[in-house]
Scaffold this motif. Sequence first.
Motif, short mmCIF file in Angstrom:
data_model
loop_
_atom_site.label_atom_id
_atom_site.label_comp_id
_atom_site.label_asym_id
_atom_site.label_seq_id
_atom_site.Cartn_x
_atom_site.Cartn_y
_atom_site.Cartn_z
N LYS A 33 1.13 -1.15 -0.35
CA LYS A 33 0.32 0.20 0.32
C LYS A 33 0.60 1.15 0.12
N VAL A 34 0.78 2.54 -1.31
CA VAL A 34 1.17 3.06 -0.91
C VAL A 34 0.43 4.38 -1.30
N SER A 35 0.99 5.56 -0.23
CA SER A 35 0.24 6.91 0.47
C SER A 35 1.41 7.53 -0.51
N PHE A 36 1.06 8.60 -1.80
CA PHE A 36 1.46 9.49 -1.90
C PHE A 36 1.57 10.69 -1.37
N LEU A 37 2.45 11.61 -1.27
CA LEU A 37 2.47 12.77 0.29
C LEU A 37 2.62 14.00 -0.52
N ARG A 38 4.07 13.96 -1.32
CA ARG A 38 4.48 14.83 -2.26
C ARG A 38 4.71 14.07 -3.53
N PRO A 39 4.19 15.71 -4.52
CA PRO A 39 5.08 15.31 -5.80
C PRO A 39 6.48 15.12 -6.14
N ILE A 40 6.92 14.16 -6.93
CA ILE A 40 8.88 14.45 -7.53
C ILE A 40 8.87 15.08 -8.45
N THR A 41 9.83 15.76 -9.47
CA THR A 41 9.80 15.62 -10.74
C THR A 41 10.53 15.76 -10.49
N ALA A 42 11.77 15.48 -12.02
CA ALA A 42 13.81 15.93 -11.84
C ALA A 42 14.30 16.49 -11.48
N ASP A 43 13.71 17.81 -10.66
CA ASP A 43 14.50 18.88 -9.54
C ASP A 43 14.09 18.41 -8.55
N THR A 44 13.80 17.59 -8.43
CA THR A 44 13.77 17.12 -6.97
C THR A 44 15.03 16.72 -6.47
N GLY A 45 15.86 15.35 -7.10
CA GLY A 45 17.31 15.37 -6.95
C GLY A 45 17.25 14.02 -6.26
#
Length: 174
Positions: free
Chosen positions: A116-128
């Motif tokens: 079970k996965v909870s997505f809390l914040r987005p990730i982008t390439a800028d996240t590092g």
Amino acid sequence: MTNQNLGAPSTRSRTLHYEVPGRDKRALFARTGLEQLRAVAAGDTPPPPISSHIGLDFVTIDDGDVVMTAVPDESHYNPIGSVHGGFFATVLDSVCGCAVHTTLPAGVGYTSLEIKVSFLRPITADTGQVTAHGWVTRRGRSASFAEADIRDSEGRVLATASSTCLIIQLDAAS
């Protein structure tokens, strides 16, 4: 409806290099799970091919506790310009599974039963680089349970997971 030019397309490529895992299950399971993963981290055993796709690297490997890093890039994007949930799920499944794997004796393996996965914040390439930490919450003879999180470089939690892994004796896996 008209097509709007949202900028010139930018084509990139990514080449994956990996070794096919051994097919001899007895040889694969000759060591404990902890020994197997430490051999991968030391470069004595090739990493699993999924590591090439996601860019997973071990940071620490202890009994029931594993930390890994990964660097998301645009090749992990979904149609809306952020990292696909499959990236989160794969990283979390890997770190949960590896945490369980460290607790297994020689001749024993595992497979994920559910996550079970909870997505809390987005990730982008800028996240590092992101860091995933997985830990076993309960060990059992037929199933083990683990939890995990992914954090950015500032320690913000990006996603969490809970997982159940089925424990498999080598003779059953053959």
